[in-house]
Design an enzyme around this catalytic site. Structure first.
Site, PDB file in Angstrom:
ATOM      1  CE  LYS A 115      -2.275  -1.053   3.773  1.00 14.55           C
ATOM      2  NZ  LYS A 115      -1.715  -2.216   4.387  1.00 14.55           N
ATOM      3  NE  ARG A 135      -3.782  -1.837  10.736  1.00 16.73           N
ATOM      4  CZ  ARG A 135      -2.761  -1.067  10.416  1.00 16.73           C
ATOM      5  NH1 ARG A 135      -2.952   0.069   9.797  1.00 16.73           N
ATOM      6  NH2 ARG A 135      -1.543  -1.443  10.698  1.00 16.73           N
ATOM      7  NE  ARG A 143       7.971  -2.622   5.524  1.00 11.97           N
ATOM      8  CZ  ARG A 143       6.680  -2.349   5.629  1.00 11.97           C
ATOM      9  NH1 ARG A 143       6.017  -1.913   4.573  1.00 11.97           N
ATOM     10  NH2 ARG A 143       6.042  -2.519   6.769  1.00 11.97           N
ATOM     11  NE  ARG A 174       7.304   0.001   9.724  1.00 11.94           N
ATOM     12  CZ  ARG A 174       6.137   0.055   9.089  1.00 11.94           C
ATOM     13  NH1 ARG A 174       6.057   0.656   7.917  1.00 11.94           N
ATOM     14  NH2 ARG A 174       5.053  -0.462   9.591  1.00 11.94           N
ATOM     15  NE  ARG A 219       3.348  -4.405  11.325  1.00  9.77           N
ATOM     16  CZ  ARG A 219       4.047  -4.134  10.235  1.00  9.77           C
ATOM     17  NH1 ARG A 219       5.238  -4.654  10.077  1.00  9.77           N
ATOM     18  NH2 ARG A 219       3.567  -3.340   9.323  1.00  9.77           N
TER      19      ARG A 219
HETATM   20  P1  AMP Z   1       1.112   0.611   9.435  1.00  4.74           P
HETATM   21  O1  AMP Z   1       2.264   1.426   8.980  1.00  4.74           O
HETATM   22  O2  AMP Z   1      -0.177   0.925   8.730  1.00  4.74           O
HETATM   23  O3  AMP Z   1       1.416  -0.869   9.429  1.00  4.74           O
HETATM   24  O4  AMP Z   1       0.830   1.012  10.965  1.00  4.74           O
HETATM   25  C1  AMP Z   1       1.812   0.868  11.938  1.00  4.74           C
HETATM   26  C2  AMP Z   1       1.174   0.742  13.305  1.00  4.74           C
HETATM   27  O5  AMP Z   1       0.407   1.926  13.619  1.00  4.74           O
HETATM   28  C3  AMP Z   1       0.187  -0.398  13.453  1.00  4.74           C
HETATM   29  O6  AMP Z   1       0.821  -1.645  13.703  1.00  4.74           O
HETATM   30  C4  AMP Z   1      -0.638   0.084  14.646  1.00  4.74           C
HETATM   31  O7  AMP Z   1       0.073  -0.059  15.849  1.00  4.74           O
HETATM   32  C5  AMP Z   1      -0.754   1.583  14.369  1.00  4.74           C
HETATM   33  N1  AMP Z   1      -1.967   1.882  13.571  1.00  4.74           N
HETATM   34  C6  AMP Z   1      -2.007   2.485  12.364  1.00  4.74           C
HETATM   35  N2  AMP Z   1      -3.266   2.628  11.931  1.00  4.74           N
HETATM   36  C7  AMP Z   1      -4.060   2.082  12.887  1.00  4.74           C
HETATM   37  C8  AMP Z   1      -5.469   1.894  13.032  1.00  4.74           C
HETATM   38  N3  AMP Z   1      -6.338   2.299  12.073  1.00  4.74           N
HETATM   39  N4  AMP Z   1      -5.930   1.287  14.163  1.00  4.74           N
HETATM   40  C9  AMP Z   1      -5.083   0.886  15.124  1.00  4.74           C
HETATM   41  N5  AMP Z   1      -3.749   1.004  15.052  1.00  4.74           N
HETATM   42  C10 AMP Z   1      -3.222   1.605  13.946  1.00  4.74           C
END
Ligand code: AMP
Length: 212
Positions: A13, A89, A128, A161, A170
């Site tokens: 994404k 999410r 990554r 990361r 995750r």
């Molecule tokens: P991402 O880069 O989208 O994988 O987001 C990294 C982290 O941010 C996730 O593993 C969550 O801890 C937090 N996060 C981002 N968006 C959300 C969401 N909509 N709801 C809950 N946690 C989120």
């Protein structure tokens, strides 16, 4: 137009968004990026969420909605093509978002699901690497920088990361709470599915087609 990007962590994404922003004038908002920025700049909320996020867990719905809502309020959805990446999410978040969009009478919403197999996700996430300066992402096998470990654009030293070191947590969180969104939007007959194992140019082309 509001474009919601759905897909497992590692489904591409971020990379797809990067290309759409650079060459096609889309705007990209990732709740994950917003949280990472808060952590980096050590805001009170960033400090509070640091461990939770780095361990691969999800942030609570109330906090996340505040961040997402602020983003939407600061955008001009009628003029911009805004990609919302990482929100919603779970079903609760999807319902909050739907309610908000109804309250402003906004209907121009596309929901795109980038479909990738579990095996591919694991391979992508564990390899990554990120640039700490510009945030660009690379991969040990698939997207190598010109010089090993160094960002092509600004010479930043690539790093992994912390939450990519907790890939399984995750993926489990994704399967448990986020994947049901696919059926939620399918039932509403709103879901556009794109095969995210195609090459990146084809994925971008397909995304442009469905958002034109
Ligand atoms: P991402 O880069 O989208 O994988 O987001 C990294 C982290 O941010 C996730 O593993 C969550 O801890 C937090 N996060 C981002 N968006 C959300 C969401 N909509 N709801 C809950 N946690 C989120």
């Amino acid at each position: 137009m509001l474009i919601i990007f759905l897909g497992a962590p590692g489904s591409g994404k971020g990379t797809i968004s990067e290309k759409l922003v650079k060459s096609h004038n889309f705007k990209h908002i990732s709740t994950g990026d917003i949280f990472r920025k808060m952590i980096k700049s050590k805001t009170p909320l960033g400090n509070k969420l640091k461990n939770l996020i780095e361990e691969g867990n999800l942030v609570d719905d109330e906090t996340t909605w505040e961040v997402a809502k602020e983003t939407l309020e600061n955008s001009d959805l009628k003029k911009e093509k805004l990609i919302l990446d990482g929100y919603p999410r779970n079903i609760f978040q999807a319902k909050l978002l739907r309610k908000y969009l109804e309250s402003i009478n906004f209907k121009n919403v596309k929901i795109i699901y980038y479909n990738v197999s579990d095996k591919e996700i694991l391979e992508r996430l564990s390899g990554r690497r990120m640039c700490p300066i510009c945030g660009k992402s690379y991969h040990l096998k698939f997207v190598k920088p010109k010089v090993k470990g160094i960002c092509d654009d600004d010479g930043g030293e690539l790093y992994q990361r912390k939450d990519d070191m907790n890939v399984q947590v995750r993926i489990d969180a994704y399967k448990e709470v986020t994947e049901p969104l696919i059926d939620f939007y399918k039932k509403e007959k709103k879901l556009i599915i794109i095969d995210a194992e195609m090459n990146i140019e084809d994925i971008v082309k397909k995304t442009l087609e469905v958002t034109s």
